[in-house]
Design a protein around this motif. Structure first.
Motif, PDB file in Angstrom:
ATOM      1  N   LYS A  19       0.824  -1.211   0.000  1.00 44.36           N
ATOM      2  CA  LYS A  19       0.000   0.000   0.000  1.00 44.36           C
ATOM      3  C   LYS A  19       0.861   1.265   0.000  1.00 44.36           C
ATOM      4  O   LYS A  19       0.355   2.349   0.232  1.00 44.36           O
TER       5      LYS A  19
ATOM      6  N   TRP B  43       5.940  -0.547  -3.951  1.00 43.56           N
ATOM      7  CA  TRP B  43       5.002  -1.669  -3.836  1.00 43.56           C
ATOM      8  C   TRP B  43       5.216  -2.713  -4.911  1.00 43.56           C
ATOM      9  O   TRP B  43       4.942  -3.887  -4.713  1.00 43.56           O
TER      10      TRP B  43
ATOM     11  N   ASP C 104      -7.863  -3.428  -6.767  1.00 41.16           N
ATOM     12  CA  ASP C 104      -7.690  -2.049  -6.365  1.00 41.16           C
ATOM     13  C   ASP C 104      -8.236  -1.088  -7.423  1.00 41.16           C
ATOM     14  O   ASP C 104      -8.217  -1.402  -8.615  1.00 41.16           O
TER      15      ASP C 104
END
Length: 85
Positions: free
Chosen positions: A45, A52, A79
């Motif tokens: 995150k 990431w 996401d």
């Protein structure tokens, strides 16, 4: 284990280059760094793409026999951010 703990702590460093290097180092340790899976999945995150992405690669090298890290990678595929997917 000491190296893994130090690298895991590096995932929270304010400079992204340190966070990237820490994730890469954990990936190089492979399953020996399995205690760092929670920190690696938290790094998924990170606000920086390179961090990431390196954390995601490391999770695949470190968490080969367990599913905690893989489950986080699967969740990241949903996401809202297209770069995360």
């Amino acid at each position: 284990k000491v190296a893994g703990a130090a690298l895991a702590a590096g995932l929270k460093h304010p400079q992204k280059a340190f966070r990237i290097a820490a994730a890469a180092g954990l990936g190089e340790l492979g399953p020996a760094a399995d205690a760092a899976v929670p920190e690696l999945t938290a790094a998924l995150k990170d606000e920086d793409f390179e961090v990431w992405a390196e954390a995601a690669a490391a999770v695949t090298r470190v968490d080969r026999t367990r599913t905690a890290g893989v489950a986080k990678l699967v969740a990241a595929m949903k996401d809202d951010n297209s770069y995360v997917r």
